[in-house]
Scaffold this motif. Sequence first.
Motif, short mmCIF file in Angstrom:
data_model
loop_
_atom_site.label_atom_id
_atom_site.label_comp_id
_atom_site.label_asym_id
_atom_site.label_seq_id
_atom_site.Cartn_x
_atom_site.Cartn_y
_atom_site.Cartn_z
N ILE A 281 0.84 -1.21 0.00
CA ILE A 281 0.00 0.00 0.00
C ILE A 281 0.87 1.26 0.00
N VAL A 282 1.88 1.28 0.87
CA VAL A 282 2.74 2.46 0.98
C VAL A 282 3.53 2.70 -0.31
N MET A 283 4.10 1.63 -0.86
CA MET A 283 4.93 1.77 -2.06
C MET A 283 4.09 2.20 -3.27
N ILE A 284 2.92 1.62 -3.43
CA ILE A 284 2.05 2.01 -4.55
C ILE A 284 1.57 3.46 -4.37
N ALA A 285 1.28 3.84 -3.12
CA ALA A 285 0.85 5.21 -2.85
C ALA A 285 1.95 6.22 -3.19
N VAL A 286 3.19 5.90 -2.79
CA VAL A 286 4.32 6.79 -3.08
C VAL A 286 4.54 6.90 -4.59
N SER A 287 4.50 5.75 -5.27
CA SER A 287 4.70 5.76 -6.72
C SER A 287 3.61 6.56 -7.42
N THR A 288 2.38 6.39 -6.98
CA THR A 288 1.25 7.09 -7.60
C THR A 288 1.34 8.59 -7.39
N ILE A 289 1.69 9.00 -6.18
CA ILE A 289 1.81 10.44 -5.88
C ILE A 289 2.89 11.07 -6.76
N ASN A 290 4.01 10.38 -6.90
CA ASN A 290 5.09 10.91 -7.75
C ASN A 290 4.66 11.01 -9.21
N MET A 291 3.89 10.03 -9.66
CA MET A 291 3.41 10.07 -11.04
C MET A 291 2.38 11.17 -11.25
N VAL A 292 1.56 11.42 -10.24
CA VAL A 292 0.58 12.52 -10.33
C VAL A 292 1.29 13.85 -10.49
N VAL A 293 2.34 14.06 -9.67
CA VAL A 293 3.11 15.30 -9.75
C VAL A 293 3.77 15.43 -11.12
N ALA A 294 4.37 14.34 -11.59
CA ALA A 294 5.04 14.37 -12.90
C ALA A 294 4.05 14.66 -14.02
N LEU A 295 2.86 14.08 -13.95
CA LEU A 295 1.86 14.31 -14.99
C LEU A 295 1.38 15.75 -14.99
N LEU A 296 1.16 16.31 -13.81
CA LEU A 296 0.73 17.71 -13.72
C LEU A 296 1.78 18.64 -14.32
N VAL A 297 3.05 18.35 -14.04
CA VAL A 297 4.13 19.17 -14.59
C VAL A 297 4.17 19.04 -16.11
N LEU A 298 3.99 17.81 -16.61
CA LEU A 298 3.97 17.60 -18.06
C LEU A 298 2.83 18.38 -18.71
N ILE A 299 1.67 18.38 -18.07
CA ILE A 299 0.50 19.09 -18.63
C ILE A 299 0.75 20.60 -18.64
N LEU A 300 1.26 21.12 -17.52
CA LEU A 300 1.51 22.56 -17.45
C LEU A 300 2.60 22.97 -18.43
N GLU A 301 3.59 22.11 -18.60
CA GLU A 301 4.69 22.42 -19.52
C GLU A 301 4.21 22.44 -20.98
N ARG A 302 3.15 21.69 -21.29
CA ARG A 302 2.65 21.59 -22.65
C ARG A 302 1.29 22.29 -22.80
N THR A 303 1.08 23.33 -22.01
CA THR A 303 -0.21 24.04 -22.07
C THR A 303 -0.47 24.63 -23.46
N GLN A 304 0.56 25.23 -24.06
CA GLN A 304 0.39 25.80 -25.40
C GLN A 304 0.04 24.72 -26.42
N MET A 305 0.70 23.57 -26.32
CA MET A 305 0.41 22.47 -27.24
C MET A 305 -1.04 22.01 -27.09
N ILE A 306 -1.52 21.96 -25.83
CA ILE A 306 -2.90 21.55 -25.58
C ILE A 306 -3.87 22.52 -26.24
N GLY A 307 -3.57 23.84 -26.10
CA GLY A 307 -4.43 24.85 -26.71
C GLY A 307 -4.45 24.73 -28.23
#
Length: 410
Positions: A281-307
Motif C-alpha cells: 500500500i505504501v509503495m504504490i501510494a508513493v509511486s502514484t503520488i510521484n506520477m501525479v506530480v510528474a503528470l501535472l508538470v507535463l501538462i503545465l509544460e505543454r499548455t500551449q500544445m494543448i491549446g
Amino acid sequence: MKLEYFIAKRLITAKDHKSSISAPIIKIAITAIAIGMIMMIISIATGIGLQQKIRQKVSSFNGHIIISGYNDNNSDVSTDPISIHQDFYPNFNSVEGIKHIQAVASKAGIIRTETAFEGIIFKGVGKDYQTDNLKEYLVEGRLPNFKSYLNEEVLISQYLADRLGLKLGNKFVTYFIKENNEGFNLRNFEIVGIYNSGFQEFDATYVIGDIRHVQRINKWKPDEIGSFEVFVDDFNQIEEKGQQVYQETSSTLDSQTIVEKFYYIFEWLKLFDFNIVIILIVMIAVSTINMVVALLVLILERTQMIGILKSLGANNWSIRKIFLYNAFYLIVRGLFWGNLIGIGLLLIQKYFGVIKLNPESYYVNEAPVDINLFYILLLNIGTVSICLLVLLIPSFIITKITPSKSIRFD
C-alpha cells in the motif's frame, strides 16, 4: 498508428525533452516507481519464502498432521503406545490429498559425555520414514539405516554435537528413564550423520534413530508405536484435511495439525502477511503520488500544445490520452528497472545467501526467498492499473484549459 500515441511518442523522443523543466521531476517519478517495485518484490519474496521455509522445517520434524493417543496429544514424548494396525495405515485412502503417512515413537533422555550433558528427545523412526525431509539439512555424514537390522546409528544436530563436543563417528551414552521411574536404561549410539535445520527449537531437541530402540526401552510390542505423522499435498488445505483425518480415525485416537500444535509460530507467521500488505500500500501510494506530480508538470509544460490541439479540433479525451500514454511509458520504464534490480537482488540472496538471520529469532540462518513469477506479474499489472486509474483524475485539468488563453500561455 493512432494520433495520440504518435504525439506521445514524439514528446518522449524529442531532443529538448531531457533539458525541459519536467526532466528532473520525471526522473524522480521513474526512480520512485523503480524503488517501490524493488521493495514490493523483495517484501513478497522474503515474506512468502520465510513462511514456506519455516512450514517446511516444522513439518519435516512433525509431519503436517499428528495422530496419537489422547495422552500424547500435546507432548513430544510417546507415553502410551497405539497399535500400528489401523485402517488408514500404510495408505490413507479414505482422505484425498494425503501424500504420506509414517509411524514414529519418541522417548526423553539425557546424553552424557565426559565434559557435558544435554537433555534430548530420541525420535524413533522406521522403514516408512520419509528421509527426503532431512536430506536438505544434512551437513556431514549420512542418514542412519532404518530399513535393515537394528543398529546404533543416529542422526544428531550440529547444535547438540558442538555443545557436547561430539563429532561424526563418535559414540555416546544416552540415559532413558524407565517407565516405573526406577532407574535408567542405557543405550550406546554412534553418530553417522549431523544435520543443521537452523530451527534451534528442534536442533536443540531431536536425535533421530531407530524406532525399535524406543519399543525395547518401553517394553512395547513390535507392532506398537507412539504416533503417526501424516503429510498432505497442499499445506493451504491443512485445516480441512486435519478435520477429515480426525473424522476418519477411531474414537481412541486423536489428531492435531502442526498449526494447532505450534500455534505460536504460525500466528507469528501471519504477521508477515499484514506487513507485506502495508508495504504494498505504501509503495504504490508513493509511486502514484510521484506520477501525479510528474503528470501535472507535463501538462503545465505543454499548455500551449494543448491549446493548439484543441483549436485544431482535438477533444479533451484525445488530449488526455496523449499524456496518459506518456505516463504509461514512464511507469513501464520505472517498472523495468525495478524488476531488473529486484529480481537480481533476490537471485543473489537465493544462490549466495548474503543476508544472514539469527536462528533464535527467525528460525532460519539466512533470509529465504521465493521467486514467484506469477506474483511478480500481478504486482506489475496491479501497479500499472492503479497508477493509470489515479492519473485519470489529474488529467482532468486538461478540460479546463481553453485555447484562447493557453496559446498565449508563457
